[in-house]
Design a protein around this motif. Structure first.
Motif, PDB file in Angstrom:
ATOM      1  N   LEU A  62     -10.437  -0.214   8.452  1.00 62.30           N
ATOM      2  CA  LEU A  62     -10.589  -1.381   7.582  1.00 62.30           C
ATOM      3  C   LEU A  62      -9.993  -2.621   8.239  1.00 62.30           C
ATOM      4  O   LEU A  62     -10.635  -3.683   8.331  1.00 62.30           O
ATOM      5  CB  LEU A  62      -9.919  -1.061   6.256  1.00 62.30           C
ATOM      6  CG  LEU A  62      -9.811  -2.068   5.132  1.00 62.30           C
ATOM      7  CD1 LEU A  62      -9.682  -1.307   3.810  1.00 62.30           C
ATOM      8  CD2 LEU A  62      -8.586  -2.954   5.292  1.00 62.30           C
TER       9      LEU A  62
ATOM     10  N   VAL B 261      -3.313  -3.149   0.246  1.00 64.19           N
ATOM     11  CA  VAL B 261      -4.546  -2.400   0.451  1.00 64.19           C
ATOM     12  C   VAL B 261      -4.641  -1.293  -0.589  1.00 64.19           C
ATOM     13  O   VAL B 261      -3.686  -0.524  -0.787  1.00 64.19           O
ATOM     14  CB  VAL B 261      -4.614  -1.774   1.861  1.00 64.19           C
ATOM     15  CG1 VAL B 261      -5.868  -0.923   2.006  1.00 64.19           C
ATOM     16  CG2 VAL B 261      -4.566  -2.845   2.939  1.00 64.19           C
TER      17      VAL B 261
ATOM     18  N   TRP C 121     -17.146   0.906   7.813  1.00 63.32           N
ATOM     19  CA  TRP C 121     -17.323   0.142   6.580  1.00 63.32           C
ATOM     20  C   TRP C 121     -18.608  -0.663   6.720  1.00 63.32           C
ATOM     21  O   TRP C 121     -18.732  -1.513   7.606  1.00 63.32           O
ATOM     22  CB  TRP C 121     -16.118  -0.764   6.329  1.00 63.32           C
ATOM     23  CG  TRP C 121     -14.848   0.023   6.153  1.00 63.32           C
ATOM     24  CD1 TRP C 121     -13.983   0.410   7.134  1.00 63.32           C
ATOM     25  CD2 TRP C 121     -14.334   0.549   4.935  1.00 63.32           C
ATOM     26  NE1 TRP C 121     -12.947   1.136   6.603  1.00 63.32           N
ATOM     27  CE2 TRP C 121     -13.133   1.241   5.256  1.00 63.32           C
ATOM     28  CE3 TRP C 121     -14.750   0.510   3.606  1.00 63.32           C
ATOM     29  CZ2 TRP C 121     -12.366   1.886   4.280  1.00 63.32           C
ATOM     30  CZ3 TRP C 121     -13.981   1.153   2.639  1.00 63.32           C
ATOM     31  CH2 TRP C 121     -12.807   1.826   2.987  1.00 63.32           C
TER      32      TRP C 121
ATOM     33  N   VAL D   8      -7.485   1.775  -1.292  1.00 61.61           N
ATOM     34  CA  VAL D   8      -8.728   2.440  -0.929  1.00 61.61           C
ATOM     35  C   VAL D   8      -9.100   3.385  -2.061  1.00 61.61           C
ATOM     36  O   VAL D   8      -8.379   4.352  -2.338  1.00 61.61           O
ATOM     37  CB  VAL D   8      -8.603   3.206   0.399  1.00 61.61           C
ATOM     38  CG1 VAL D   8      -9.881   3.991   0.685  1.00 61.61           C
ATOM     39  CG2 VAL D   8      -8.311   2.245   1.546  1.00 61.61           C
TER      40      VAL D   8
ATOM     41  N   TYR E 160      -5.690   8.902   5.088  1.00 60.63           N
ATOM     42  CA  TYR E 160      -5.669   7.528   4.595  1.00 60.63           C
ATOM     43  C   TYR E 160      -5.398   6.546   5.725  1.00 60.63           C
ATOM     44  O   TYR E 160      -5.986   5.454   5.781  1.00 60.63           O
ATOM     45  CB  TYR E 160      -4.615   7.375   3.498  1.00 60.63           C
ATOM     46  CG  TYR E 160      -4.355   5.931   3.149  1.00 60.63           C
ATOM     47  CD1 TYR E 160      -5.233   5.234   2.335  1.00 60.63           C
ATOM     48  CD2 TYR E 160      -3.250   5.250   3.665  1.00 60.63           C
ATOM     49  CE1 TYR E 160      -5.015   3.897   2.027  1.00 60.63           C
ATOM     50  CE2 TYR E 160      -3.029   3.918   3.369  1.00 60.63           C
ATOM     51  CZ  TYR E 160      -3.914   3.243   2.557  1.00 60.63           C
ATOM     52  OH  TYR E 160      -3.698   1.923   2.268  1.00 60.63           O
TER      53      TYR E 160
ATOM     54  N   GLU F  71      -7.394   3.010   6.543  1.00 59.31           N
ATOM     55  CA  GLU F  71      -6.803   1.675   6.611  1.00 59.31           C
ATOM     56  C   GLU F  71      -6.944   1.079   8.008  1.00 59.31           C
ATOM     57  O   GLU F  71      -7.190  -0.125   8.170  1.00 59.31           O
ATOM     58  CB  GLU F  71      -5.321   1.716   6.212  1.00 59.31           C
ATOM     59  CG  GLU F  71      -4.722   0.320   6.189  1.00 59.31           C
ATOM     60  CD  GLU F  71      -3.240   0.283   5.883  1.00 59.31           C
ATOM     61  OE1 GLU F  71      -2.619  -0.759   6.175  1.00 59.31           O
ATOM     62  OE2 GLU F  71      -2.709   1.283   5.361  1.00 59.31           O
TER      63      GLU F  71
ATOM     64  N   ARG G 164       0.824  -1.212   0.000  1.00 59.07           N
ATOM     65  CA  ARG G 164       0.000   0.000   0.000  1.00 59.07           C
ATOM     66  C   ARG G 164       0.853   1.254   0.000  1.00 59.07           C
ATOM     67  O   ARG G 164       0.425   2.298  -0.431  1.00 59.07           O
ATOM     68  CB  ARG G 164      -0.916   0.027   1.233  1.00 59.07           C
ATOM     69  CG  ARG G 164      -0.142   0.203   2.525  1.00 59.07           C
ATOM     70  CD  ARG G 164      -1.039   0.446   3.723  1.00 59.07           C
ATOM     71  NE  ARG G 164      -0.217   0.699   4.892  1.00 59.07           N
ATOM     72  CZ  ARG G 164       0.238  -0.236   5.700  1.00 59.07           C
ATOM     73  NH1 ARG G 164      -0.035  -1.491   5.476  1.00 59.07           N
ATOM     74  NH2 ARG G 164       0.998   0.078   6.725  1.00 59.07           N
TER      75      ARG G 164
ATOM     76  N   ALA H 143     -12.907  -0.303  -1.051  1.00 63.18           N
ATOM     77  CA  ALA H 143     -11.563  -0.757  -0.706  1.00 63.18           C
ATOM     78  C   ALA H 143     -11.357  -2.181  -1.203  1.00 63.18           C
ATOM     79  O   ALA H 143     -12.257  -3.023  -1.115  1.00 63.18           O
ATOM     80  CB  ALA H 143     -11.334  -0.694   0.790  1.00 63.18           C
TER      81      ALA H 143
END
Length: 644
Positions: A555, A577, A493, A579, A548, A552, A20, A468
């Protein structure tokens, strides 16, 4: 969004060097970033894409971290909106280029407009401009290499499905036929038996955000409600109420005619229907609130009761069984998509979602871009992004080039289009222009539009959404948990699911839990309690201020809360990852009880999409409605406006 707990972040693997962070927002810091920052007034976090050497473009689908509407893509449009762009833009620098058509926006609608124009005039010269570093708009492809597979894992980063074939517009059907896309073939590529055969079901995570603690309840819609409802962490009265809504609801509106019942439902949200009409325990509404979130971008407190009734069979909204309304046809109060998909079957899709169609279209217009433009070869073909903007091309696609002005010439026979190339303001000449971009940005590009048209364009408020994509080392924990897709009742989420088991020639989907796989998560940050439009605007503001790292963190936290009891290790099992942030995500759709002019009209889109001299307006906002076919229909209409 809660603050990040450093210890929890380490446990979740946030300190692990995964892919990522190879490309967080684009490419490494280079000299051009200073130029972009000077014009926009916003220093770019990781450098400007406009500053990279054009002969060495990155491969966008493989970039991870924050993608979609990232800071590089939004800095110039936001500066234009806030009145900061023209203070620093300087004098325009004409490129000397002249095109028969310039298209603003390289999404489905934009590339369709370019393709249709070229079909009618094969000798035309066409330029497509876009502020992102990728074609497709919300139709994104996320790619992750490695893991012992013969090729990468591929999934959608937005716009995942073509929708049900029966519901497509005539223009959408025509385009698919031109591209050689056969719905029956696509339908056969989804292995509907794979996950059920492994014992994986749908489920709901009654989470601590809504109910004070986490409890996963797996079940299939249509199953015995008494059994799975008994496992929910809700009040006993709420359990009785929920079972009643699923199994034997009364006629809440007895004594009314069917027309009056539909009118009454059109005056309510689904939450209001549950609380005020059905009188159920508040835990029931809390359990149901996120039912529409992943599909529509907002919760039951904004979703119309008439649309909940209209989609109850497909999406499992309980409580309407006793009303006795005719299920043979939609209500005139249903939103356009609900009406269109009333008797339609299941959606069809490519592994990468709708970017497959965009690549097929661009590949047929730009020589050398695509190794294949067939429906069988598009998923596994090689693509050369350096070919998109070569001087010899009849059609050129120029990315990372936000348009800032479109001006009709004095005699109405042509137009001048200005865009920012990462260093300076450039202009090209156009015989015609199709604006296939967000409608809310068009008044800033064409301030000469009539006042009523500007108002109508600004009314097209898109709903923010996050898609994502997470590469997992394997999916054994999902197998042990017995779930394939889980709705969350209150966490950030709202949906977590394994990637749909869609294959393509040369691309087999993962079939064994020991294999790597992509998981997909959806977040709907709209403040839906404020209504779709106002809630979308506020939710977008909050989203754009969310780092960000927070996205993450949440998530990983939710995947861990869901799967840790079944052996999931976020530090080891999360391998990459991406997004995809879509602050301007789902196209607006007219709906009750929020839009008083619907369904009788007049509809704002009718004023918004009027042509203006040699400028025509496309994008799904012009329908308005989500879906690939809406964007295609808008593109065909725009080309008609300029050629008839």
């Amino acid at each position: 969004m809660s603050d990040i707990d450093p210890r929890r972040a380490r446990d979740l693997g946030m300190d692990r060097p995964i892919s990522r962070r190879d490309f967080f927002d684009g490419v490494a810091v280079v000299a051009g970033a200073a130029a972009v920052g000077a014009v926009t007034g916003i220093p770019l976090l990781h450098g400007g894409r406009g500053a990279r050497r054009p002969e060495e473009p990155p491969y966008p689908p493989a970039l991870t971290g924050l993608r979609g509407d990232d800071p590089d893509a939004l800095s110039v449009p936001h500066a234009l909106r806030d009145g900061r762009f023209w203070e620093h833009a300087g004098a325009p620098h004409p490129t000397g280029e002249s095109y028969d058509l310039v298209v603003v926006g390289a999404g489905v609608s934009g590339v369709t407009a370019a393709h249709e124009w070229l079909r009618r005039d094969p000798k035309a010269r066409v330029l497509v401009l876009d502020n992102h570093d990728e074609i497709g708009g919300h139709a994104r492809r996320n790619e992750f290499a490695g893991g012992g597979r013969p090729g990468p894992l591929i999934g959608p980063g937005g716009s995942p499905s073509l929708g049900p074939p029966e519901a497509w517009t005539p223009e959408g059907k025509e385009l698919l036929a031109l591209l050689g896309v056969e719905p029956d073939t696509l339908a056969g590529r989804l292995d509907r038996d794979l996950y059920p055969g492994l014992g994986l079901r749908r489920g709901v995570m009654c989470d601590r955000e809504a109910f004070g603690r986490d409890r996963l309840v797996a079940f299939e819609p249509g199953g015995a409600a008494e059994e799975w409802v008994s496992r929910l962490p809700i009040a006993e009265q709420a359990r009785r109420d929920l079972v009643m809504l699923y199994t034997d609801p009364p006629d809440w509106l007895s004594g009314m005619t069917d027309e009056d019942k539909e009118q009454r439902l059109a005056e309510l949200t689904y939450s209001a229907f549950l609380l005020d009409v059905c009188g159920v325990h508040p835990d029931v509404e809390r359990f149901c609130r996120t039912m529409p979130s992943a599909r529509w971008g907002y919760g039951a407190d904004a979703f119309g009761a008439i649309d909940a009734w209209g989609t109850a069979r497909r999406w499992d909204f309980p409580g309407f069984g006793g009303l006795g309304l005719d299920r043979g046809k939609p209500s005139r109060f249903n939103s356009p998509t609900v009406r269109k998909e009333w008797d339609a079957g299941a959606p069809v899709r490519f592994p990468e979602g709708n970017q497959a169609l965009v690549r097929m279209l661009v590949g047929r217009m730009v020589p050398g871009f695509a190794g294949s433009t067939s429906a069988d070869g598009v998923t596994t073909a090689a693509y050369d992004y350096a070919r998109l903007d070569r001087p010899g091309n009849r059609v050129r696609v120029r990315l990372s080039s936000p348009v800032v002005s479109v001006r009709g010439d004095g005699d109405g026979s042509a137009a001048t289009v200005g865009y920012f190339d990462g260093y300076r303001l450039r202009t090209v000449s156009a015989g015609a222009v199709v604006l296939a971009c967000w409608h809310t940005v068009i008044p800033y590009l064409v301030p000469e539009l009539p006042a009523d048209q500007r108002r109508a364009l600004r009314a097209a408020v898109k709903t923010p959404v996050l898609h994502a994509t997470v590469r997992l080392r394997d999916w054994r924990a999902w197998h042990r948990a017995g779930v394939r897709a889980v709705r969350w009742t209150g966490a950030y989420w709202c949906q977590t699911e394994l990637g749909r088991p869609v294959s393509a020639p040369g691309y087999p989907c993962p079939t064994d839990p020991s294999e790597p796989i992509l998981a997909h998560l959806v977040a709907a940050p709209s403040r839906s309690e404020l209504g779709p439009a106002r809630g979308a605007a506020l939710g977008r503001q909050e989203l754009l201020k969310t780092p960000y790292e927070d996205l993450e963190y949440t998530l990983r936290d939710q995947l861990t809360r869901l799967l840790e009891p079944y052996g999931f290790d976020p530090a080891a099992d999360v391998e990459a990852v991406t997004v995809n942030r879509w602050g301007h995500g789902y196209a607006p759709e007219y709906r009750t009880p929020w839009d008083g002019f619907y369904p009788d009209g007049p509809l704002p889109a009718e004023a918004a999409r009027r042509p203006f001299g040699r400028i025509a307006i496309a994008n799904a906002d012009a329908e308005p409605g989500g879906g690939f076919d809406s964007a295609v229909t808008a593109a065909y209409r725009a080309v008609d406006d300029l050629t008839r």
